[in-house]
Design a protein around this motif. Structure first.
Motif, short mmCIF file in Angstrom:
data_model
loop_
_atom_site.label_atom_id
_atom_site.label_comp_id
_atom_site.label_asym_id
_atom_site.label_seq_id
_atom_site.Cartn_x
_atom_site.Cartn_y
_atom_site.Cartn_z
N LEU A 42 0.82 -1.13 0.08
CA LEU A 42 0.21 0.17 0.09
C LEU A 42 0.81 1.31 -0.05
O LEU A 42 0.52 2.29 -0.68
CB LEU A 42 -0.66 -0.13 1.17
N GLY A 43 1.79 1.11 0.81
CA GLY A 43 2.64 2.27 0.79
C GLY A 43 3.56 2.97 -0.48
O GLY A 43 4.18 3.75 -0.62
N GLU A 44 3.51 1.82 -1.42
CA GLU A 44 4.23 2.23 -2.71
C GLU A 44 3.13 2.81 -3.70
O GLU A 44 3.73 3.21 -4.78
CB GLU A 44 4.86 0.76 -3.15
N ILE A 169 1.00 -3.13 4.19
CA ILE A 169 -0.18 -4.13 3.69
C ILE A 169 0.02 -4.46 2.51
O ILE A 169 0.10 -3.46 1.51
CB ILE A 169 -1.45 -3.47 4.10
N THR A 170 0.04 -5.69 2.14
CA THR A 170 -0.26 -6.23 0.68
C THR A 170 -1.25 -5.98 0.11
O THR A 170 -2.06 -6.49 0.83
CB THR A 170 0.65 -7.60 0.65
N ILE A 171 -1.16 -5.61 -1.19
CA ILE A 171 -2.63 -5.53 -2.07
C ILE A 171 -2.35 -5.79 -3.34
O ILE A 171 -1.25 -5.63 -4.14
CB ILE A 171 -3.02 -3.88 -1.98
N ASN A 172 -3.28 -6.87 -3.80
CA ASN A 172 -3.13 -7.23 -5.31
C ASN A 172 -4.03 -5.96 -6.28
O ASN A 172 -5.37 -5.83 -5.78
CB ASN A 172 -3.59 -8.36 -5.60
N LEU A 173 -3.41 -5.40 -7.11
CA LEU A 173 -3.84 -4.29 -7.82
C LEU A 173 -4.40 -4.55 -9.32
O LEU A 173 -3.49 -4.86 -9.94
CB LEU A 173 -3.03 -3.10 -7.65
N PRO A 174 -5.76 -4.39 -9.61
CA PRO A 174 -6.24 -4.73 -10.79
C PRO A 174 -5.88 -3.37 -11.66
O PRO A 174 -5.35 -2.22 -11.17
CB PRO A 174 -7.64 -4.92 -10.93
N SER A 175 -6.10 -3.21 -12.72
CA SER A 175 -5.90 -2.01 -13.80
C SER A 175 -6.94 -0.90 -13.26
O SER A 175 -8.06 -1.35 -12.41
CB SER A 175 -6.31 -2.22 -15.38
N LEU A 176 -6.85 0.17 -13.68
CA LEU A 176 -7.79 1.15 -13.18
C LEU A 176 -9.16 1.08 -13.55
O LEU A 176 -10.11 1.42 -12.65
CB LEU A 176 -7.18 2.76 -13.52
N THR A 177 -9.56 0.75 -14.40
CA THR A 177 -10.71 0.37 -15.05
C THR A 177 -11.41 -0.68 -14.39
O THR A 177 -12.57 -0.68 -13.95
CB THR A 177 -10.53 0.06 -16.68
N GLU A 178 -10.71 -1.78 -14.19
CA GLU A 178 -11.23 -2.79 -13.42
C GLU A 178 -11.40 -2.53 -11.81
O GLU A 178 -12.54 -2.77 -11.17
CB GLU A 178 -10.33 -3.98 -13.45
N GLN A 179 -10.81 -1.63 -11.51
CA GLN A 179 -10.69 -1.04 -9.91
C GLN A 179 -12.31 -0.58 -9.91
O GLN A 179 -12.82 -0.42 -8.99
CB GLN A 179 -9.64 0.24 -9.86
N LYS A 180 -12.38 0.69 -11.03
CA LYS A 180 -13.75 1.18 -11.03
C LYS A 180 -14.87 0.36 -10.89
O LYS A 180 -16.07 0.66 -10.34
CB LYS A 180 -13.83 2.36 -12.09
N LYS A 181 -14.90 -0.65 -11.83
CA LYS A 181 -15.80 -1.71 -12.21
C LYS A 181 -16.16 -2.21 -10.49
O LYS A 181 -17.42 -2.51 -10.01
CB LYS A 181 -15.46 -2.74 -12.98
#
Length: 216
Positions: A42-44, A169-181
């Motif tokens: 998260l800090g990154e 905290i570790t987070i798996n991050l999708p693309s911004l478009t999928e994040q919004k969905k």
């Protein structure tokens, strides 16, 4: 009505786990898979800061129009206390904007997260998380993982979180478009819960009114 609300909350919790574990995935507008998620900290991908408390014995600091947001008030549209510009200048209190992501670090609400409904100042028990990623996505991710965060970093659910813990905290991050969905989908369930809760409150008031009329 109470069962409807509870059912929606359980559905939201289940869907959140399915989405963040990638067992359930959305498609793009052409029906294709979105890119693979990227694991990061998260800090990154976010900047964080907490605030402070103006000297409590200086009553003049608490005569003003700046909402002073405490950890138990991060999801509220009002605060118990207000401070002024002088208090800001002479303390570690920091300003946040409406729409910022806030996380409670200390006390009974430790681990709670909310989108600020007001602009105001925060004390040391509140952490603001600012990122170029989708704020609502991060909000839902942290809400879904609250219990895991508490059990991992707080002994027996007691103690305090810190900015360093949150940044790790570790987070798996999708693309911004999928994040919004994902964020929009989960927010729709939250909106439905809010509507049904309003109905529940109205029914409760009506019941109390009718009971009073019956026993006059």
């Amino acid at each position: 009505q109470s069962k409807i609300i509870e059912g929606l909350k359980e559905l939201k919790a289940w869907l959140s786990k399915q989405l963040f574990s990638r067992k359930l995935r959305f498609k793009d507008e052409n029906g294709n898979d979105f890119p693979e998620w990227v694991e990061t900290k998260l800090g990154e991908i976010a900047e964080t800061y907490s605030g402070g408390t103006p000297t409590s014995t200086n009553n003049s600091y608490y005569i003003g129009n700046i909402p002073f947001i405490k950890s138990g008030e991060i999801s509220s549209d009002k605060t118990e206390q207000f401070i002024n510009e002088e208090a800001l200048k002479n303390s570690s209190a920091k300003m946040v904007s409406k729409g910022d992501l806030l996380l409670a670090l200390y006390g009974a609400t430790s681990g709670e997260v909310a989108i600020s409904q007001i602009a105001g100042a925060i004390n040391q028990a509140v952490l603001v998380i600012k990122s170029m990623q989708n704020t609502n996505f991060l909000h839902h991710f942290l809400r879904c993982n609250k219990e895991n965060i508490i059990s991992t970093y707080l002994q027996g659910g007691q103690g305090n979180l810190s900015a360093q813990i949150v940044k790790n905290i570790t987070i798996n991050l999708p693309s911004l478009t999928e994040q919004k969905k994902i964020a929009d989908f989960l927010s729709e369930i939250d909106n439905k819960v809010e509507v049904e809760t309003t109905t529940f409150d109205l029914l409760t008031k009506q019941k109390h009114y009718l009971l009073r009329q019956m026993f006059i």
